[in-house]
Design a protein around this motif. Structure first.
Motif, PDB file in Angstrom:
ATOM      1  N   GLU A  48      19.613   3.366  -5.881  1.00 41.89           N
ATOM      2  CA  GLU A  48      20.988   2.891  -5.711  1.00 41.89           C
ATOM      3  C   GLU A  48      21.100   1.620  -4.871  1.00 41.89           C
ATOM      4  N   HIS A  49      20.156   1.427  -3.952  1.00 44.18           N
ATOM      5  CA  HIS A  49      20.287   0.293  -3.031  1.00 44.18           C
ATOM      6  C   HIS A  49      19.054  -0.608  -2.971  1.00 44.18           C
ATOM      7  N   GLY A  50      18.022  -0.275  -3.743  1.00 42.15           N
ATOM      8  CA  GLY A  50      16.851  -1.136  -3.788  1.00 42.15           C
ATOM      9  C   GLY A  50      15.986  -1.102  -2.549  1.00 42.15           C
ATOM     10  N   ILE A  51      16.165  -0.091  -1.690  1.00 42.08           N
ATOM     11  CA  ILE A  51      15.341   0.041  -0.489  1.00 42.08           C
ATOM     12  C   ILE A  51      14.091   0.817  -0.878  1.00 42.08           C
ATOM     13  N   PRO A  52      12.913   0.181  -0.789  1.00 40.06           N
ATOM     14  CA  PRO A  52      11.706   0.806  -1.342  1.00 40.06           C
ATOM     15  C   PRO A  52      11.291   2.077  -0.631  1.00 40.06           C
ATOM     16  N   PHE A  53      10.705   2.970  -1.401  1.00 36.62           N
ATOM     17  CA  PHE A  53      10.141   4.213  -0.873  1.00 36.62           C
ATOM     18  C   PHE A  53       8.952   3.862   0.017  1.00 36.62           C
ATOM     19  N   PRO A  54       8.831   4.460   1.203  1.00 39.25           N
ATOM     20  CA  PRO A  54       7.733   4.097   2.115  1.00 39.25           C
ATOM     21  C   PRO A  54       6.369   4.521   1.568  1.00 39.25           C
ATOM     22  N   ASN A  55       5.356   3.706   1.852  1.00 37.15           N
ATOM     23  CA  ASN A  55       4.016   4.012   1.339  1.00 37.15           C
ATOM     24  C   ASN A  55       2.988   4.231   2.442  1.00 37.15           C
ATOM     25  N   ASP A  56       3.421   4.239   3.701  1.00 34.06           N
ATOM     26  CA  ASP A  56       2.517   4.545   4.811  1.00 34.06           C
ATOM     27  C   ASP A  56       3.341   5.022   5.999  1.00 34.06           C
ATOM     28  N   ASN A  57       2.660   5.474   7.050  1.00 33.70           N
ATOM     29  CA  ASN A  57       3.367   6.036   8.204  1.00 33.70           C
ATOM     30  C   ASN A  57       4.233   5.016   8.913  1.00 33.70           C
ATOM     31  N   ALA A  58       3.769   3.780   8.979  1.00 30.83           N
ATOM     32  CA  ALA A  58       4.542   2.744   9.669  1.00 30.83           C
ATOM     33  C   ALA A  58       5.861   2.477   8.950  1.00 30.83           C
ATOM     34  N   SER A  59       5.820   2.373   7.628  1.00 30.83           N
ATOM     35  CA  SER A  59       7.066   2.124   6.887  1.00 30.83           C
ATOM     36  C   SER A  59       7.959   3.355   6.892  1.00 30.83           C
ATOM     37  N   PHE A  60       7.363   4.546   6.925  1.00 24.58           N
ATOM     38  CA  PHE A  60       8.158   5.775   7.019  1.00 24.58           C
ATOM     39  C   PHE A  60       8.975   5.800   8.303  1.00 24.58           C
ATOM     40  N   ALA A  61       8.384   5.322   9.406  1.00 20.55           N
ATOM     41  CA  ALA A  61       9.069   5.346  10.702  1.00 20.55           C
ATOM     42  C   ALA A  61      10.293   4.453  10.719  1.00 20.55           C
ATOM     43  N   THR A  62      10.293   3.381   9.949  1.00 18.91           N
ATOM     44  CA  THR A  62      11.477   2.525   9.872  1.00 18.91           C
ATOM     45  C   THR A  62      12.415   2.962   8.753  1.00 18.91           C
ATOM     46  N   HIS A  63      11.864   3.660   7.768  1.00 20.02           N
ATOM     47  CA  HIS A  63      12.658   4.085   6.609  1.00 20.02           C
ATOM     48  C   HIS A  63      13.561   5.271   6.936  1.00 20.02           C
ATOM     49  N   LEU A  64      13.054   6.240   7.708  1.00 22.94           N
ATOM     50  CA  LEU A  64      13.845   7.450   7.985  1.00 22.94           C
ATOM     51  C   LEU A  64      15.197   7.130   8.635  1.00 22.94           C
ATOM     52  N   PRO A  65      15.257   6.267   9.662  1.00 26.79           N
ATOM     53  CA  PRO A  65      16.582   5.939  10.213  1.00 26.79           C
ATOM     54  C   PRO A  65      17.526   5.315   9.182  1.00 26.79           C
ATOM     55  N   GLN A  66      16.975   4.521   8.249  1.00 29.43           N
ATOM     56  CA  GLN A  66      17.818   3.949   7.196  1.00 29.43           C
ATOM     57  C   GLN A  66      18.393   5.033   6.303  1.00 29.43           C
ATOM     58  N   VAL A  67      17.554   5.976   5.910  1.00 28.06           N
ATOM     59  CA  VAL A  67      18.009   7.087   5.066  1.00 28.06           C
ATOM     60  C   VAL A  67      19.122   7.853   5.766  1.00 28.06           C
ATOM     61  N   PHE A  68      18.895   8.183   7.028  1.00 24.22           N
ATOM     62  CA  PHE A  68      19.894   8.944   7.782  1.00 24.22           C
ATOM     63  C   PHE A  68      21.211   8.179   7.883  1.00 24.22           C
ATOM     64  N   GLN A  69      21.141   6.863   8.119  1.00 21.53           N
ATOM     65  CA  GLN A  69      22.368   6.078   8.274  1.00 21.53           C
ATOM     66  C   GLN A  69      23.152   6.011   6.971  1.00 21.53           C
ATOM     67  N   TYR A  70      22.466   5.704   5.869  1.00 23.99           N
ATOM     68  CA  TYR A  70      23.146   5.662   4.572  1.00 23.99           C
ATOM     69  C   TYR A  70      23.721   7.032   4.220  1.00 23.99           C
ATOM     70  N   TRP A  71      22.974   8.071   4.509  1.00 29.22           N
ATOM     71  CA  TRP A  71      23.415   9.434   4.208  1.00 29.22           C
ATOM     72  C   TRP A  71      24.639   9.796   5.019  1.00 29.22           C
ATOM     73  N   GLN A  72      24.619   9.517   6.312  1.00 28.13           N
ATOM     74  CA  GLN A  72      25.773   9.814   7.165  1.00 28.13           C
ATOM     75  C   GLN A  72      27.015   9.060   6.687  1.00 28.13           C
ATOM     76  N   ASP A  73      26.814   7.839   6.206  1.00 30.06           N
ATOM     77  CA  ASP A  73      27.943   7.001   5.765  1.00 30.06           C
ATOM     78  C   ASP A  73      28.392   7.316   4.337  1.00 30.06           C
ATOM     79  N   ASP A  74      27.841   8.389   3.736  1.00 36.81           N
ATOM     80  CA  ASP A  74      28.189   8.781   2.364  1.00 36.81           C
ATOM     81  C   ASP A  74      27.935   7.660   1.354  1.00 36.81           C
TER      82      ASP A  74
END
Length: 217
Positions: free
Chosen positions: A92-118
């Protein structure tokens, strides 16, 4: 009101790309869980009740702990579906799925923020609904008789801490990233409300020969 000890499940299938594939313990996850159960027995920690979610990794963790109690299974203790949310965010937003632990650490807060904002149309449940079910099930468990042991997941534990400590969404995500597999988190009634008195405790994994088993994913 009784105190609650939340337990994050043992290491699951961390290389999975979807929820169904993730939902099973690794061999290390089974060992972590067995060590935790042995630790609780050796320390004589008393719990009158055992609860789990209905996910396979929750059930397997509780079984490997060998508490001697029959668990009450409650789907409200199930994890948020991060992998489903992440795939929907990518579509839906073109934000790539993380492929390592470092990208996961920055990706999770993005997921939570978009999710909270519906802002994730493909979310399997709304953030507000996840928040409500966590609050409701913990209140019911706390209202029961005797200390309760609850086997659940890191996202749910971070939500519980968000509610009790009034954390913003970024702090909730950072807390979720920090939670160890088979860690203990104590919620104790003080003044008629639950308060965190222990977070992320892994005494069963502190011996030097078990440091390799201190995992987050």
């Amino acid at each position: 009101m009784s105190h609650i000890t939340l337990i994050r499940h043992g290491q699951a299938n961390s290389g999975a790309q979807d929820e169904a594939s993730y939902d099973k313990l690794s061999s290390l996850g089974h060992q972590q869980s067995a060590w935790l159960g042995a630790h609780l027995r050796e320390r004589g920690q008393h719990h009158a009740r055992l609860y789990t979610g209905t996910l396979k990794r929750h059930i397997e963790t509780a079984a490997a702990m060998n508490t001697g109690m029959e668990p009450t299974r409650d789907a409200r203790l199930n994890e948020l579906e991060y992998l489903t949310l992440a795939r929907a965010l990518e579509r839906e937003h073109g934000i790539p799925f993380p492929n390592d632990n470092a990208s996961f650490a920055t990706h999770l807060p993005q997921v939570f923020q978009y999710w909270q904002d519906d802002k994730i149309d493909g979310a399997p449940e709304r953030f507000a609904d996840f928040e409500s079910r966590v609050s409701a099930v913990l209140a019911e468990i706390a209202g029961g008789d005797g200390p309760a042991l609850v086997v659940t997941s890191g996202g749910l534990i971070s939500m519980a801490m968000r509610q009790l400590l009034r954390l913003d969404i970024t702090a909730m995500a950072q807390m979720a990233l920090a939670i160890y597999n088979t860690s203990q988190h104590r919620l104790f009634p003080i003044g008629g409300t639950l308060s965190p008195t222990m977070f992320n405790a892994i005494p069963h994994l502190e011996d030097p020969d078990r440091h390799y088993a201190q995992t987050h994913v």
